[in-house]
Design a protein around this motif. Structure first.
Motif, PDB file in Angstrom:
ATOM      1  N   ARG A   2       0.832  -1.203   0.000  1.00 56.87           N
ATOM      2  CA  ARG A   2       0.000   0.000   0.000  1.00 56.87           C
ATOM      3  C   ARG A   2       0.869   1.257   0.000  1.00 56.87           C
ATOM      4  O   ARG A   2       1.863   1.343   0.723  1.00 56.87           O
ATOM      5  N   PHE A   3       0.486   2.215  -0.835  1.00 53.64           N
ATOM      6  CA  PHE A   3       1.223   3.467  -0.980  1.00 53.64           C
ATOM      7  C   PHE A   3       0.240   4.629  -0.972  1.00 53.64           C
ATOM      8  O   PHE A   3      -0.935   4.479  -1.337  1.00 53.64           O
ATOM      9  N   LYS A   4       0.755   5.797  -0.567  1.00 50.71           N
ATOM     10  CA  LYS A   4      -0.109   6.981  -0.486  1.00 50.71           C
ATOM     11  C   LYS A   4       0.715   8.222  -0.798  1.00 50.71           C
ATOM     12  O   LYS A   4       1.907   8.301  -0.463  1.00 50.71           O
ATOM     13  N   TYR A   5       0.078   9.163  -1.429  1.00 47.50           N
ATOM     14  CA  TYR A   5       0.708  10.465  -1.651  1.00 47.50           C
ATOM     15  C   TYR A   5      -0.337  11.533  -1.396  1.00 47.50           C
ATOM     16  O   TYR A   5      -1.338  11.628  -2.117  1.00 47.50           O
ATOM     17  N   THR A   6      -0.112  12.320  -0.348  1.00 48.69           N
ATOM     18  CA  THR A   6      -0.960  13.472  -0.033  1.00 48.69           C
ATOM     19  C   THR A   6      -0.181  14.728  -0.383  1.00 48.69           C
ATOM     20  O   THR A   6       0.877  14.988   0.199  1.00 48.69           O
ATOM     21  N   GLY A   7      -0.675  15.475  -1.345  1.00 46.42           N
ATOM     22  CA  GLY A   7       0.049  16.659  -1.755  1.00 46.42           C
ATOM     23  C   GLY A   7      -0.652  17.381  -2.885  1.00 46.42           C
ATOM     24  O   GLY A   7      -1.815  17.105  -3.215  1.00 46.42           O
ATOM     25  N   LEU A   8       0.070  18.310  -3.505  1.00 49.22           N
ATOM     26  CA  LEU A   8      -0.479  19.140  -4.563  1.00 49.22           C
ATOM     27  C   LEU A   8      -0.511  18.374  -5.884  1.00 49.22           C
ATOM     28  O   LEU A   8       0.476  17.751  -6.280  1.00 49.22           O
ATOM     29  N   PHE A   9      -1.663  18.400  -6.551  1.00 51.92           N
ATOM     30  CA  PHE A   9      -1.814  17.811  -7.871  1.00 51.92           C
ATOM     31  C   PHE A   9      -2.347  18.865  -8.828  1.00 51.92           C
ATOM     32  O   PHE A   9      -3.153  19.720  -8.447  1.00 51.92           O
ATOM     33  N   ASN A  10      -1.915  18.776 -10.085  1.00 52.69           N
ATOM     34  CA  ASN A  10      -2.512  19.572 -11.157  1.00 52.69           C
ATOM     35  C   ASN A  10      -3.771  18.888 -11.672  1.00 52.69           C
ATOM     36  O   ASN A  10      -4.037  17.720 -11.385  1.00 52.69           O
ATOM     37  N   SER A  11      -4.549  19.596 -12.465  1.00 50.25           N
ATOM     38  CA  SER A  11      -5.601  18.956 -13.247  1.00 50.25           C
ATOM     39  C   SER A  11      -4.933  18.165 -14.367  1.00 50.25           C
ATOM     40  O   SER A  11      -3.980  18.635 -14.987  1.00 50.25           O
ATOM     41  N   GLY A  12      -5.410  16.946 -14.625  1.00 50.29           N
ATOM     42  CA  GLY A  12      -4.832  16.169 -15.707  1.00 50.29           C
ATOM     43  C   GLY A  12      -4.715  14.702 -15.361  1.00 50.29           C
ATOM     44  O   GLY A  12      -5.015  14.271 -14.252  1.00 50.29           O
ATOM     45  N   PRO A  13      -4.256  13.879 -16.313  1.00 51.71           N
ATOM     46  CA  PRO A  13      -4.133  12.440 -16.111  1.00 51.71           C
ATOM     47  C   PRO A  13      -2.912  12.075 -15.261  1.00 51.71           C
ATOM     48  O   PRO A  13      -1.982  12.871 -15.101  1.00 51.71           O
ATOM     49  N   LEU A  14      -2.944  10.840 -14.778  1.00 52.19           N
ATOM     50  CA  LEU A  14      -1.932  10.402 -13.815  1.00 52.19           C
ATOM     51  C   LEU A  14      -1.656   8.916 -13.983  1.00 52.19           C
ATOM     52  O   LEU A  14      -2.561   8.125 -14.264  1.00 52.19           O
ATOM     53  N   LYS A  15      -0.406   8.526 -13.844  1.00 51.84           N
ATOM     54  CA  LYS A  15       0.011   7.125 -13.719  1.00 51.84           C
ATOM     55  C   LYS A  15       1.095   7.053 -12.640  1.00 51.84           C
ATOM     56  O   LYS A  15       1.492   8.077 -12.077  1.00 51.84           O
ATOM     57  N   PHE A  16       1.580   5.835 -12.371  1.00 51.51           N
ATOM     58  CA  PHE A  16       2.764   5.735 -11.525  1.00 51.51           C
ATOM     59  C   PHE A  16       3.632   4.566 -11.984  1.00 51.51           C
ATOM     60  O   PHE A  16       3.159   3.610 -12.600  1.00 51.51           O
ATOM     61  N   LEU A  17       4.943   4.694 -11.711  1.00 52.32           N
ATOM     62  CA  LEU A  17       5.980   3.799 -12.232  1.00 52.32           C
ATOM     63  C   LEU A  17       6.717   3.123 -11.087  1.00 52.32           C
ATOM     64  O   LEU A  17       6.741   3.624  -9.961  1.00 52.32           O
TER      65      LEU A  17
END
Length: 369
Positions: A188-203
């Motif tokens: 399990r992973f989490k990221y709480t922070g600032l995001f832009n509008s737009g699509p997202l993936k992770f590597l």
């Protein structure tokens, strides 16, 4: 091929036959031919941490036999000393041979207490016992030793944000932000922070599009593990939402995710953040997360590389507030919450989230395949 003859210790066991009768006859069971480790196909091993699934050693021993018909099982023991003070043990083996991979040998050596990146003797012996329960009338061969150079097993896979919703855009090697791993559940992973509008993936690796995660059917995650597979669709939840603070949570084992607005009150921004302790000489300073020279999120702090040695450290915020935790590589730091342990020397990337107190360490050299 090196031939190693090992005589097993003779033992006697009393077992009751016809246990339901009060006058059960007791039979003495003795080994007629002890278990003898016959062959070790290598005596010096420099373990290759790249090709960890390759076979590296084969152990073969004679079947033990006893004075009565009885099932016999075996187990290998690995130790840093010839008295086997605190051995690592294999699973139960019912055959009389086994081939071990690089990673298996390294894991046994590590569990036996051999330090990484040093040449040491690894002692091996065979335990035989009646039935399938370890320790049931066990007897042991004498030991053989192998001179071995081990490596460090970094047990985790890290994950990094990519896509226009993140600071890095569609660049897979642009100081992509790490997702903070749950210390109690490494899937399990989490990221709480600032995001832009737009699509997202992770590597899983900066600089590579495989492996990667995108959105699958019914709002779950989908996983791309090889170059010959199609790219998964991006997670598009943020395309219709304003830039702002969100919590992106994933479970890579269940292939689930949530992406929700952060509803808590944002804390006061830190003026400084350092790491201090016996794991480093002096102190090291973290900076606010930036990409291409521009600060992106004032609540995410990081340092791209700092040398740490076995020991411990804490975070010092605003010059005086001490934050710490108790778990290796990732966790949640709290005010005066203990000291974060470091168990292996390497250059480390360190991340800290001042909204949640989460920290994440990546051993730069040890985590690269």
């Amino acid at each position: 091929m090196k031939q190693l003859k090992i005589a097993i210790v003779t033992f006697a066991v009393l077992i009751g036959l016809g246990a339901c009768e009060d006058n059960a006859e007791l039979v003495t069971v003795t080994p007629e031919d002890g278990s003898t480790l016959l062959e070790v196909d290598i005596s010096t091993i420099e373990l290759d941490r790249v090709n960890v699934t390759n076979p590296v050693i084969t152990l073969v021993w004679d079947n033990a036999s006893y004075s009565v018909q009885t099932p016999i099982s075996y187990r290998l023991e690995f130790a840093s000393d010839d008295t086997f003070t605190d051995p690592a043990r294999s699973a139960v083996i019912t055959s009389n041979s086994i081939t071990l991979s690089v990673d298996e040998v390294n894991s046994f050596a590590s569990s036996a207490g051999l330090p990484p990146f040093e040449w040491n003797n690894l002692f091996i012996r065979v335990a035989s016992f009646l039935g399938s329960v370890p320790g049931s009338a066990a007897t042991f061969s004498n030991a053989v030793s192998i001179n071995i150079l081990t490596y460090y097993n970094y047990p985790f896979v890290d994950h990094f944000l990519v896509g226009p919703a993140s600071a890095s855009g569609w660049n897979n090697n642009n100081n992509n932000a790490v997702m903070f791993r749950d210390a109690n559940n490494p899937g399990r992973f989490k990221y709480t922070g600032l995001f832009n509008s737009g699509p997202l993936k992770f590597l899983e690796l900066r600089g590579s599009w495989v492996p990667q995660y995108g959105e699958g059917e019914e709002g779950n995650l989908t996983y791309r593990s090889a170059e010959n597979q199609d790219d998964p669709p991006a997670i598009n939840n943020l395309e219709s939402m304003d830039a702002g603070y969100y919590t992106f949570s994933v479970d890579v084992e269940r292939l689930t995710f949530t992406l929700l607005p952060y509803e808590g009150a944002l804390p006061t921004t830190l003026t400084s953040l350092t790491v201090n302790g016996s794991a480093l000489a002096g102190e090291a300073t973290l900076t606010q997360y930036e990409v291409e020279g521009e600060t992106f999120d004032e609540y995410i702090w990081y340092i791209p590389s700092v040398r740490l040695i076995p020991g411990e450290f804490t975070f010092t915020a605003n010059g005086s507030d001490v934050w710490g935790g108790t778990t290796l590589f990732s966790g949640v730091a709290t005010p005066n919450g203990g000291s974060i342990p470091v168990d292996i020397e390497d250059d480390y990337e360190i991340w800290f989230n001042s909204i949640t107190g989460e920290y994440h360490l990546i051993p730069i050299n040890l985590s690269q395949s």
